[in-house]
Design an enzyme around this catalytic site. Structure first.
Site, PDB file in Angstrom:
ATOM      1  N   LYS A  16       1.302   4.186  -2.820  1.00  0.00           N
ATOM      2  CA  LYS A  16       1.010   5.598  -2.532  1.00  0.00           C
ATOM      3  C   LYS A  16       2.213   6.483  -2.899  1.00  0.00           C
ATOM      4  O   LYS A  16       2.044   7.573  -3.451  1.00  0.00           O
ATOM      5  CB  LYS A  16       0.642   5.787  -1.057  1.00  0.00           C
ATOM      6  N   TYR A  56       0.848  -1.210   0.000  1.00  0.00           N
ATOM      7  CA  TYR A  56       0.000   0.000   0.000  1.00  0.00           C
ATOM      8  C   TYR A  56       0.881   1.257   0.000  1.00  0.00           C
ATOM      9  O   TYR A  56       0.679   2.177  -0.784  1.00  0.00           O
ATOM     10  CB  TYR A  56      -0.894  -0.056   1.238  1.00  0.00           C
TER      11      TYR A  56
HETATM   12  P1  NAD Z   1     -12.821   2.528   1.393  1.00  0.00           P
HETATM   13  O1  NAD Z   1     -12.226   1.191   1.209  1.00  0.00           O
HETATM   14  O2  NAD Z   1     -13.728   2.759   2.552  1.00  0.00           O
HETATM   15  O3  NAD Z   1     -13.608   2.963   0.075  1.00  0.00           O
HETATM   16  C1  NAD Z   1     -13.121   2.722  -1.213  1.00  0.00           C
HETATM   17  C2  NAD Z   1     -14.297   2.681  -2.159  1.00  0.00           C
HETATM   18  O4  NAD Z   1     -13.775   2.413  -3.470  1.00  0.00           O
HETATM   19  C3  NAD Z   1     -15.290   1.549  -1.841  1.00  0.00           C
HETATM   20  O5  NAD Z   1     -16.604   2.061  -1.778  1.00  0.00           O
HETATM   21  C4  NAD Z   1     -15.125   0.588  -3.004  1.00  0.00           C
HETATM   22  O6  NAD Z   1     -16.322  -0.087  -3.366  1.00  0.00           O
HETATM   23  C5  NAD Z   1     -14.652   1.516  -4.111  1.00  0.00           C
HETATM   24  N1  NAD Z   1     -13.926   0.817  -5.165  1.00  0.00           N
HETATM   25  C6  NAD Z   1     -13.095  -0.245  -5.035  1.00  0.00           C
HETATM   26  N2  NAD Z   1     -12.659  -0.643  -6.238  1.00  0.00           N
HETATM   27  C7  NAD Z   1     -13.227   0.189  -7.147  1.00  0.00           C
HETATM   28  C8  NAD Z   1     -13.162   0.277  -8.563  1.00  0.00           C
HETATM   29  N3  NAD Z   1     -12.446  -0.589  -9.291  1.00  0.00           N
HETATM   30  N4  NAD Z   1     -13.856   1.273  -9.183  1.00  0.00           N
HETATM   31  C9  NAD Z   1     -14.607   2.141  -8.457  1.00  0.00           C
HETATM   32  N5  NAD Z   1     -14.708   2.089  -7.107  1.00  0.00           N
HETATM   33  C10 NAD Z   1     -14.030   1.124  -6.466  1.00  0.00           C
HETATM   34  O7  NAD Z   1     -11.616   3.570   1.440  1.00  0.00           O
HETATM   35  P2  NAD Z   1     -11.567   5.012   2.143  1.00  0.00           P
HETATM   36  O8  NAD Z   1     -11.162   4.822   3.543  1.00  0.00           O
HETATM   37  O9  NAD Z   1     -12.781   5.777   1.814  1.00  0.00           O
HETATM   38  O10 NAD Z   1     -10.294   5.620   1.409  1.00  0.00           O
HETATM   39  C11 NAD Z   1     -10.400   6.332   0.208  1.00  0.00           C
HETATM   40  C12 NAD Z   1      -9.008   6.753  -0.242  1.00  0.00           C
HETATM   41  O11 NAD Z   1      -8.355   7.463   0.813  1.00  0.00           O
HETATM   42  C13 NAD Z   1      -8.060   5.587  -0.588  1.00  0.00           C
HETATM   43  O12 NAD Z   1      -7.207   5.978  -1.628  1.00  0.00           O
HETATM   44  C14 NAD Z   1      -7.255   5.402   0.680  1.00  0.00           C
HETATM   45  O13 NAD Z   1      -6.009   4.842   0.414  1.00  0.00           O
HETATM   46  C15 NAD Z   1      -7.110   6.836   1.132  1.00  0.00           C
HETATM   47  N6  NAD Z   1      -6.819   6.936   2.558  1.00  0.00           N
HETATM   48  C16 NAD Z   1      -7.746   6.582   3.487  1.00  0.00           C
HETATM   49  C17 NAD Z   1      -7.440   6.675   4.842  1.00  0.00           C
HETATM   50  C18 NAD Z   1      -8.443   6.289   5.900  1.00  0.00           C
HETATM   51  O14 NAD Z   1      -8.086   6.283   7.092  1.00  0.00           O
HETATM   52  N7  NAD Z   1      -9.681   5.984   5.544  1.00  0.00           N
HETATM   53  C19 NAD Z   1      -6.185   7.155   5.231  1.00  0.00           C
HETATM   54  C20 NAD Z   1      -5.244   7.473   4.261  1.00  0.00           C
HETATM   55  C21 NAD Z   1      -5.584   7.391   2.915  1.00  0.00           C
HETATM   56  N1  SER Z   2      -6.026   4.427   7.297  1.00  0.00           N
HETATM   57  C1  SER Z   2      -5.198   3.959   6.245  1.00  0.00           C
HETATM   58  C2  SER Z   2      -4.804   2.545   6.454  1.00  0.00           C
HETATM   59  O1  SER Z   2      -4.655   2.163   7.598  1.00  0.00           O
HETATM   60  C3  SER Z   2      -3.962   4.812   6.152  1.00  0.00           C
HETATM   61  O2  SER Z   2      -3.699   5.061   4.840  1.00  0.00           O
HETATM   62  O3  SER Z   2      -4.623   1.837   5.498  1.00  0.00           O
END
Ligand code: NAD
Ligand code: SER
Length: 315
Positions: free
Chosen positions: A146, A142
């Site tokens: 990134k 991951y």
């Molecule tokens: P999540 O897993 O909750 O949501 C991701 C969404 O993407 C899901 O609804 C899934 O159905 C959809 N998805 C998966 N494959 C797909 C595809 N091929 N086409 C279209 N949609 C698709 O993730 P999140 O927590 O909402 O995170 C969103 C972004 O933010 C990601 O890039 C993640 O790496 C980044 N991020 C999140 C966090 C966190 O703590 N939540 C922290 C750092 C970075």
């Molecule tokens: N909340 C995210 C994870 O744990 C950080 O990118 O994957």
């Protein structure tokens, strides 16, 4: 008038970002898409369509047909899940990004947001108050995806006229939608178990400090970055974003102030190794200077609100 596409709109971040953007830009101008079906709130408040970001032709077609001007791409496999399927996760995460960058390049939707993460750092990075520019040797699939993504975003901005913007989100804490398989998910699960069972078994150890942020702060600042004047942005990779740093023990103590009977136990699993490779705290002064990053939630305010909202949700 902005017309905004959100890819991966039904996840932990998207489900809240869609509603915030609809409030700001008008329901009809925010197109929510995902590969699964939406709940009532998203379906009834504006346009939704099934769209797989890995299908480039359909993605470009959607952008052109709906005269999209901005894209938020949130589709990714998160850190914990990615370690279970490393090659597949790499392919999905990179293809999701590259398809979006290419679609931005080939259409009028030049402005795009794609989130990076604290996972870009690794075990050789200074762990405390981690600077924006420092040693970056991530050792999770991951984190590698990134870091590569940040480099590609900057490249497309410099080489083509794509307006790529990104932040390194810390772990995000929210109550509306379950987190999607990350290492920081414990900081959400703990609230649901505290209310449901009065106890929580944590998959990270007692003193593992990580940077975290309440979702409202994450959404406000994401939109602030997207609305910032381009000339103010000194970075076109991804900005450090600090939030609040705490350990599972400190979070449990804050919950115990409000639920004295709550108890926590520790059973670290494979995600401990991931957490050990990430920073404990982050320096985000460049984001504060360039585009006014500003957070409102400290640990006490966040814990109070989480307990109240999770209680309501579980009723
Ligand atoms: P999540 O897993 O909750 O949501 C991701 C969404 O993407 C899901 O609804 C899934 O159905 C959809 N998805 C998966 N494959 C797909 C595809 N091929 N086409 C279209 N949609 C698709 O993730 P999140 O927590 O909402 O995170 C969103 C972004 O933010 C990601 O890039 C993640 O790496 C980044 N991020 C999140 C966090 C966190 O703590 N939540 C922290 C750092 C970075
Ligand atoms: N909340 C995210 C994870 O744990 C950080 O990118 O994957």
């Amino acid at each position: 008038m902005e017309r905004i596409l959100i890819i991966g709109s039904l996840g932990q971040i998207g489900s809240e970002l869609v509603m915030a953007l609809r409030k700001k830009y008008g329901n009809g101008n925010v197109f929510a898409t995902d590969i699964k079906n939406p709940g009532e709130e998203i379906r009834n408040s504006g346009p939704f369509q099934i769209l797989d970001v890995l299908d480039y032709k359909n993605l470009l077609h959607f952008i052109v047909r709906h005269h999209i001007t901005q894209i938020y791409n949130l589709a990714a496999v998160l850190s914990g899940n990615a370690e279970k399927i490393p090659l597949q996760a790499w392919e999905i995460n990179m293809k999701a990004l590259m398809n979006t960058l290419e679609a931005a390049r080939q259409s009028e939707a030049k402005k795009m947001f794609w989130p990076s993460s604290i996972a870009v750092f690794g075990p050789t990075t200074p762990r405390h108050n981690t600077p924006q520019l420092t040693i970056m040797e991530p050792n999770t699939v991951y984190g590698i995806s990134k870091l590569a993504g940040e480099r590609w975003g900057e490249y497309y901005t410099r080489r083509y006229d794509v307006d790529f913007r990104s932040v390194r989100y810390p772990g995000l804490i929210s109550y509306k939608t379950e987190p999607g398989g990350g290492t920081t998910d414990y900081a959400v699960e703990i609230f649901f178990d505290a209310i449901k069972k009065g106890s929580y078994e944590c998959f990270l150890s007692k003193n593992t400090a990580l940077p975290m942020m309440f979702m409202d702060d994450a959404i406000d600042n994401t939109i602030r970055l997207m609305e910032a004047d381009a000339s103010k942005l000194s970075l076109r990779s991804a900005y450090n974003m600090a939030g609040i740093s705490f350990t599972p023990n400190e979070l449990a103590e804050s919950i115990q102030k409000r639920l004295p009977e709550f108890n926590i136990s520790y059973q670290p699993d494979f995600r401990q190794t991931i957490a050990d490779s990430w920073p404990a705290s982050i320096d985000d002064h460049i984001a504060r200077h360039d585009w006014g990053l500003n957070t409102k939630f400290d640990i006490e305010k966040m814990v109070g609100l989480m307990l109240e909202k999770v209680k309501e949700k579980l009723k």
